[in-house]
Design a protein around this motif. Structure first.
Motif, PDB file in Angstrom:
ATOM      1  N   LEU A   1       0.810  -1.215   0.000  1.00  9.61           N
ATOM      2  CA  LEU A   1       0.000   0.000   0.000  1.00  9.61           C
ATOM      3  C   LEU A   1       0.845   1.267   0.000  1.00  9.61           C
ATOM      4  O   LEU A   1       0.298   2.355  -0.177  1.00  9.61           O
ATOM      5  CB  LEU A   1      -0.936   0.012   1.212  1.00  9.61           C
ATOM      6  CG  LEU A   1      -2.025  -1.060   1.231  1.00  9.61           C
ATOM      7  CD1 LEU A   1      -2.903  -0.909   2.466  1.00  9.61           C
ATOM      8  CD2 LEU A   1      -2.871  -0.998  -0.029  1.00  9.61           C
TER       9      LEU A   1
ATOM     10  N   ASP B   1      -7.635  -3.327   3.807  1.00  7.37           N
ATOM     11  CA  ASP B   1      -6.248  -3.047   3.423  1.00  7.37           C
ATOM     12  C   ASP B   1      -5.630  -4.243   2.721  1.00  7.37           C
ATOM     13  O   ASP B   1      -4.919  -4.089   1.718  1.00  7.37           O
ATOM     14  CB  ASP B   1      -5.428  -2.676   4.661  1.00  7.37           C
ATOM     15  CG  ASP B   1      -5.877  -1.363   5.280  1.00  7.37           C
ATOM     16  OD1 ASP B   1      -6.550  -0.585   4.584  1.00  7.37           O
ATOM     17  OD2 ASP B   1      -5.576  -1.135   6.461  1.00  7.37           O
TER      18      ASP B   1
ATOM     19  N   THR C   1      -7.069  -4.520  -0.833  1.00  6.90           N
ATOM     20  CA  THR C   1      -6.515  -3.485  -1.710  1.00  6.90           C
ATOM     21  C   THR C   1      -5.070  -3.793  -2.066  1.00  6.90           C
ATOM     22  O   THR C   1      -4.644  -3.621  -3.222  1.00  6.90           O
ATOM     23  CB  THR C   1      -6.605  -2.119  -1.015  1.00  6.90           C
ATOM     24  OG1 THR C   1      -7.965  -1.863  -0.659  1.00  6.90           O
ATOM     25  CG2 THR C   1      -6.108  -1.022  -1.927  1.00  6.90           C
ATOM     26  N   ALA C   2      -4.309  -4.247  -1.086  1.00 10.51           N
ATOM     27  CA  ALA C   2      -2.907  -4.577  -1.352  1.00 10.51           C
ATOM     28  C   ALA C   2      -2.790  -5.729  -2.350  1.00 10.51           C
ATOM     29  O   ALA C   2      -1.974  -5.684  -3.277  1.00 10.51           O
ATOM     30  CB  ALA C   2      -2.203  -4.926  -0.046  1.00 10.51           C
TER      31      ALA C   2
END
Length: 706
Positions: free
Chosen positions: A635, A663, A666-667
């Motif tokens: 990220l 998170d 998304t990563a």
């Protein structure tokens, strides 16, 4: 990737830990249960104390509240609406009996809840001087409003199911007061309905009589005005001529609207082609042509061929020059085709514009022709409609007046008392009911609180949650050791060898080969143990007899003066082996991050995503059996995706019960790697037992073996 029986049990969390590893794993024969009783049991184990605390506190509060505010004396009066209609005369009054109309019965109930009805009941019973109803203060209106609100909260009027029975129930702290209020409310409903029917007919007859003389005069004036205007205009049939003219104007208006739409469409088509010709952008699907498509396909083919030939032969080669000439010719043909399409679109636009102007001219002529006669015809039609309406109203009211004078006071009432309220002997509800209800409420609140708490948890804890991220597999869990929070280079690195050997045994190449294997270790954010896992992974491979290289691709916070390393090699292009640091205790080779003189992050991103790094990784493949990349957080570092594309296997670390699912998702999306495996890091075995007992036992057994 081949998995052993024990490794499958580690990942899946099912099966017998003592089974023979040589036997192939077989899935259970029975179908999965619709309700996971084990998950429910774990949920209660995790939240039993919270459920108990919330349940006890809520139960006590609800019980006290019930004793103070819910104990009441209820008295009920019953009214019945007789659906049988009694006919005395052929014509009815202004308001007929309720009969079988269920909506009318419900309307009576709703009116009884209105502030006006309750206010009259308050005045009748003098409740403003009752301490249980009257408000505090010196303003009589405020005291009355307070009494109305309290009476509305204590008086319940409802229809009993789908019957013709209306229940009027009063709940107060006094049995006599409850019976008195219920009977008074029922009596008022009965009186209101009786007076409404008997008085409406007489009042309506008087009002009609006063209106008839006025209506008679208005009707005479309206008919006389219509006759005079018709004679002056000499119109015998006002409908035919004006209707044809209005129809003609209407049709021309419709045609003008369509012509305007066609003009706007042609203008937009022409403007779009002109914009494309000016900017060189591609045409949309709606204005594509087969010729232009073929020319652009030829242009794309020649462009690809020119790029290939230029790379191989060079830009000055005759073949490349010939391709350039062909490309220029195709461009000219494309421009000519777009010009032809623009001319055609302009012609369509001019034709549509001319058609719109012609229709507009004809419409103005037609409107001029009807300009003088139309207002007079409109006025005549208005006068005739007014006279017709006045005549209809006059005749209707005259007939109704005669009927009401005959049927007044002859309509019987269809609503009566079925049962009067009596003072109750016991309060409702009892203490046992309140206690049971309070206990149920406490239990529900406790469960709801814990369910909401679990639902709002955004961190990842189980293998099922990790699998929902869409990764290829979840390898398992790594424990949080005593020194796991220490910086890897500033203190002794925690020894994760037993768990690394169990989780990552299948990642190592089978013996030495000409091309080494690259493994990327990354995570969503910092401080999730990437460097610790990468060091243990490299040491594990080195102890297995493999030539292992650990490459740092992220600057450690504790390093004040970084040594010569990867960034320096990528920037200078010198021999990478001069930056290697041998780790004699662990047996692997380290390539530090370096970059002592580099501070611009844009330079770092360029070096970490360029061809030089790809070449360096290829050399590392040739020199080592396995290359472990201590990657940056996905990220925060844009070049993490490039490193993932160069790796044969990516290990994505999730800090147990700390990394947020959003998170991590998304990563992983940013990494866009084809082969990603997830490992939970810094896991608390004691707390994991409340989520996945099998994984917790295996984690603790490996710790004891170490």
């Amino acid at each position: 990737m081949n998995k052993s029986r024990e490794h499958q049990i580690w990942r899946e969390g099912v099966g017998d830990m003592d089974a023979d590893p040589s036997e192939p794993y077989r899935a259970p024969a029975h179908a999965p249960a619709l309700v996971d009783l084990r998950a429910i049991g774990l949920f209660f184990r995790r939240n039993l104390r919270r459920i108990a605390v919330v349940c006890v506190a809520t139960t006590a509060a609800a019980f006290v509240f019930g004793l103070l505010f819910l104990t009441r004396y209820s008295a009920t009066a019953v009214l019945i609406v007789d659906p049988r209609a009694a006919k005395v005369t052929r014509s009815g009054g202004v308001i007929s009996n309720i009969g079988a109309d269920a909506s009318a019965i419900e309307s009576i109930v709703q009116i009884a809840h209105s502030p006006a009805f309750l206010g009259e009941l308050v005045d009748e019973l003098d409740l403003t001087h009752d301490p249980a109803f009257g408000g505090k203060g010196d303003d009589p209106e405020k005291i009355r409003f307070a009494a109305i609100e309290k009476l509305g909260a204590k008086l319940f009027i409802a229809r009993r199911g789908t019957t013709y029975v209306i229940d009027i129930t009063a709940q107060t702290n006094s049995a006599e007061t409850s019976a008195r209020i219920a009977n008074a409310a029922a009596r008022k409903i009965l009186n209101d309905q009786t007076s409404l029917r008997s008085g409406a007919s007489a009042a309506t007859a008087r009002e009609i009589e006063s209106k008839l003389s006025e209506l008679r005069l208005r009707l005479s004036r309206a008919e006389q005005a219509a006759a005079e205007l018709k004679a002056r205009l000499k119109v015998t049939d006002t409908g035919q001529g004006s209707t044809l003219l209005e129809r003609r104007i209407y049709e021309m208006n419709q045609q003008l609207v369509l012509a305007s739409a066609r003009t706007a469409e042609a203008r937009a088509h022409h403007e779009l082609l002109r914009k494309v010709a000016a900017t060189g952008d591609g045409l949309p699907q709606s204005v594509q042509s087969s010729v232009l498509g073929a020319l652009r396909a030829e242009y794309a083919r020649l462009s690809r061929q020119n790029a290939d030939q230029s790379t191989v032969l060079g830009p000055r080669h005759p073949a490349v020059t010939s391709l350039n000439a062909q490309i220029a010719d195709v461009k000219r043909q494309i421009a000519a085709e777009i010009g032809r399409m623009m001319n055609a679109a302009q012609a369509d636009f001019l034709e549509a514009e001319h058609r719109e102007a012609d229709l507009s001219r004809q419409l103005k002529i037609a409107q001029t022709e009807s300009g003088e006669l139309q207002p007079q015809l409109v006025k005549l039609g208005e006068l005739e409609r007014e006279a017709k309406a006045e005549r209809a109203v006059y005749e209707e009211l005259l007939s109704r007046e005669r009927e009401l004078l005959q049927v007044k006071d002859l309509e019987p009432s269809d609503i009566r008392f079925a049962s009067r309220a009596t003072p109750p002997t016991r309060a409702t509800p009892g203490k046992s009911v309140i206690a049971i209800g309070s206990g149920l409420i406490g239990l529900l609140v406790g469960l709801a609180y814990c369910f909401a708490r679990e639902w709002m948890r955004r961190t990842l804890t189980t293998m099922t949650e990790a699998n929902r991220l869409g990764v290829a597999e979840t390898l398992g869990f790594l424990p949080k050791l005593a020194s796991a929070d220490a910086t890897p280079r500033a203190a002794e690195v925690p020894d994760l060898t037993p768990w690394i050997a169990e989780l990552c045994g299948d990642l190592a190449p089978a013996g030495r080969s000409p091309q080494g294997r690259i493994i990327l270790v990354t995570s969503a954010t910092r401080a999730e143990g990437r460097s610790t896992v990468a060091i243990n992974l490299a040491a594990h491979f080195a102890k297995g007899g493999l030539r292992a290289l650990l490459i740092e691709t992220d600057r450690a916070a504790h390093v004040k003066r970084p040594p010569r390393g990867l960034l320096d090699v990528l920037r200078s292009g010198q021999d990478m082996r001069r930056a290697f640091v041998a780790q004699r205790d662990d047996g692997y080779t380290l390539l530090p991050y370096g970059g002592r003189m580099i501070r611009d992050q844009r330079v770092v991103s360029a070096l970490m995503s360029g061809v030089t790094l790809r070449a360096a990784l290829q050399l590392a493949r040739n020199w080592f059996d396995v290359v472990v990349i201590d990657g940056p957080p996905a990220l925060e570092a844009p070049y993490a995706r490039f490193l993932a594309s160069q790796a044969d296997q990516s290990l994505f670390l999730i800090e147990w019960d700390k990394t947020r699912a959003a998170d991590a998702a998304t990563a992983l999306e940013r990494l866009d790697a084809s082969d990603v495996a997830v490992i939970y890091n810094k896991t608390d075995p004691t707390r994991l037992r409340l989520y996945d007992p099998d994984q917790s036992r295996l984690l603790e057994s490996l710790g004891l073996a170490a």
